[in-house]
Design a protein around this motif. Structure first.
Motif, PDB file in Angstrom:
ATOM      1  N   GLY A 355      12.665  61.169  43.452  1.00  0.00           N
ATOM      2  CA  GLY A 355      12.131  61.095  42.525  1.00  0.00           C
ATOM      3  C   GLY A 355      10.618  61.578  42.150  1.00  0.00           C
ATOM      4  N   SER A 356      10.816  63.414  43.072  1.00  0.00           N
ATOM      5  CA  SER A 356       9.968  64.304  42.852  1.00  0.00           C
ATOM      6  C   SER A 356       9.767  65.489  41.257  1.00  0.00           C
ATOM      7  CB  SER A 356       9.787  64.589  44.274  1.00  0.00           C
ATOM      8  OG  SER A 356       8.181  65.766  44.051  1.00  0.00           O
ATOM      9  N   LEU A 357       9.137  65.401  40.269  1.00  0.00           N
ATOM     10  CA  LEU A 357       9.672  66.140  39.375  1.00  0.00           C
ATOM     11  C   LEU A 357       8.706  67.051  39.711  1.00  0.00           C
ATOM     12  CD1 LEU A 357      10.403  63.434  37.498  1.00  0.00           C
ATOM     13  CD2 LEU A 357      11.089  65.117  36.621  1.00  0.00           C
ATOM     14  N   ARG A 358       9.212  68.688  39.269  1.00  0.00           N
ATOM     15  CA  ARG A 358       7.945  69.634  39.067  1.00  0.00           C
ATOM     16  C   ARG A 358       8.123  70.192  37.299  1.00  0.00           C
ATOM     17  NH1 ARG A 358      12.005  71.283  42.135  1.00  0.00           N
ATOM     18  NH2 ARG A 358      12.238  69.800  44.472  1.00  0.00           N
ATOM     19  N   ALA A 359       7.417  70.590  36.634  1.00  0.00           N
ATOM     20  CA  ALA A 359       7.106  70.395  35.786  1.00  0.00           C
ATOM     21  C   ALA A 359       6.013  71.888  35.182  1.00  0.00           C
ATOM     22  CB  ALA A 359       6.654  69.529  34.399  1.00  0.00           C
ATOM     23  N   TRP A 360       6.520  72.602  34.108  1.00  0.00           N
ATOM     24  CA  TRP A 360       5.507  73.590  34.466  1.00  0.00           C
ATOM     25  C   TRP A 360       5.040  73.786  32.257  1.00  0.00           C
ATOM     26  CZ3 TRP A 360       7.406  77.308  30.176  1.00  0.00           C
ATOM     27  CH2 TRP A 360       6.279  78.266  30.469  1.00  0.00           C
ATOM     28  N   CYS A 361       3.715  73.596  32.112  1.00  0.00           N
ATOM     29  CA  CYS A 361       3.144  74.177  30.633  1.00  0.00           C
ATOM     30  C   CYS A 361       2.957  75.535  30.716  1.00  0.00           C
ATOM     31  CB  CYS A 361       2.869  72.616  31.226  1.00  0.00           C
ATOM     32  SG  CYS A 361       1.296  72.855  29.828  1.00  0.00           S
TER      33      CYS A 361
END
Length: 436
Positions: A355-361
């Motif tokens: 459940g470890s998400l990586r997001a780019w903004c």
């Protein structure tokens, strides 16, 4: 002491050619725009200790540096007088193939270690983005990990012992050089993720794994996130033992050169060939039941996957939630970033098993980033989740707490540890949780 006499004293320890203070070097080793007065490149743990003792007595702020990959993690440092470049600490100290253990200096890279272990069909399952060029000391200090974490864990699961230098220059050993040892206070794990604020890592003793006999990978594609979630849930609740289970949204898939899917899950399995093929058939059945086709992963998929996990620009967020809430959380991330960043479509990947998400903004305006981060922290709070800014410009990390809220009890414990290990605030002052 004057700056000149300090420079001479540093040079007497590491050698004049390894204590640099020219403008170009200071700019290249700047941390969040702070240019150090000196860059020292020690060649041994003894030199590290003597440099730190001098810095401690002179009241200098010291920034330990490995490969320089994660310098935008944490708050901007309060001061940066001396950068310790640990690249010259690059020796293999001891390798015991029969015990599956190895001791290395902190400047050894993952690529160099892999080359050494290949002949023994052993490996260290650490694969953060750009792993080959990253130093093991830097990976430990930043607690960096990648897709293999789903099966093998992260640095804290491999680290048996450490030799580190305290802020006053005293060299200290913690842990053991064997897989089983007498129980006690786990100093090695204390160093993982501490950003070098408690000590400068010099040597690491690591637990290795046998290289898998055979490995294969598949991409299960789906029309929407709900179907991908159903596949992940069933996969994790089965006897299948994947090495990697990575969730990708449509934008992340595009980075990997894959189109026509709303979401997908990339899976690899490594063990005996017969077991890999049998588990692969089970995986295909799960994907069909969730309504998605399965295709073999292209050669080099995992090598290029780092671009989806860690884009070079913008802001990178690490969002922790439950594995059962991947689809829901990914949807909220996309909505939050889209609302604040003029409809931007963020890349989202995840170590689905954890459940470890990586997001780019793409947005770097502190106010907008702050709004996204606060919204997501409120969203994951009910399940004990977290949002950490893994990479962002200094202006963002100065305006928005990159670590997020922490309870008073744990924060007080961290302060006591800092007071014990570095009471004069010599090491990376201000970068860690609570400005430690």
């Amino acid at each position: 002491m004057t700056a000149r006499s300090l420079g001479d004293a540093l040079a007497s320890i590491a050698g004049r050619e390894h204590v640099l203070q020219d403008g170009a070097t200071r700019t290249r080793f700047a941390v969040d725009g702070l240019e150090p007065r000196w860059v020292a490149r020690p060649a041994s743990l003894d030199e590290v200790g003597r440099l730190l003792a001098l810095a401690h007595d002179a009241g200098l702020a010291v920034v330990p540096r490995g490969g320089g990959t994660d310098l935008e993690l944490g708050r901007p440092p309060a001061r940066a007088d001396l950068v310790l470049d640990l690249a010259r600490l690059d020796r293999i100290v001891d390798h015991n193939p029969d015990d599956l253990t190895i001791t290395v200096e902190a400047g050894v890279t993952v690529g160099a270690l892999a080359a050494r272990l290949a002949a023994h069909r052993q490996f260290l399952p650490l694969d953060p983005p750009g792993a080959a060029a990253r130093t093991l000391g830097g990976i430990a200090a930043t607690n960096a990990s990648g897709p293999l974490r789903a099966r093998y864990g992260a640095m804290r699961d491999f680290l048996l012992g450490v030799r580190f230098v305290q802020a006053d220059g005293v060299s200290t050993w913690g842990g053991a050089k064997v897989v089983k040892s007498v129980s006690g206070y786990d100093v090695p794990k204390l160093m993982v993720g501490a950003l070098g604020t408690l000590g400068v890592l010099g040597e690491l003793t690591l637990r290795l794994h046998p290289a898998p006999e055979f490995e294969a990978g598949w991409l299960a594609g789906f029309g929407d996130a709900a179907a991908a979630q159903a596949f992940v849930t069933r996969l994790l609740d089965s006897p299948v033992q994947p090495s990697r289970v990575e969730w990708l949204n449509a934008a992340a898939l595009a980075v990997c050169g894959v189109a026509g899917m709303g979401a997908a899950v990339a899976v690899s399995i490594g063990t005996a060939e017969s077991a890999v093929r049998a588990q692969g058939e089970t995986l295909r059945a799960f994907a069909r039941a969730a309504g998605g086709p399965v295709t073999p992963l292209a050669d080099g998929f995992w090598a290029g996957y780092g671009k989806a996990m860690a884009p070079d620009d913008g802001v990178r967020l690490a969002v922790g939630t439950l594995a059962s809430k991947l689809a829901e959380t990914a949807g909220e991330i996309a909505q939050a970033i889209g609302d604040e960043c003029a409809g931007a479509r963020p890349t989202i990947t995840a170590c689905a098993a954890l459940g470890s998400l990586r997001a780019w903004c793409p947005e770097t305006d502190p106010r907008r980033v702050g709004a996204v981060v606060e919204r997501l922290r409120q969203f994951v709070a009910p399940v004990g989740g977290s949002v950490v800014i893994r990479k962002a410009p200094a202006a963002v990390r100065a305006a928005v707490d990159p670590w997020g809220p922490i309870e008073a009890g744990p924060l007080a414990l961290m302060r006591r540890l800092k007071d014990e290990f570095d009471p004069k605030r010599v090491l990376n002052p201000g970068r860690f949780v609570g400005g430690l």
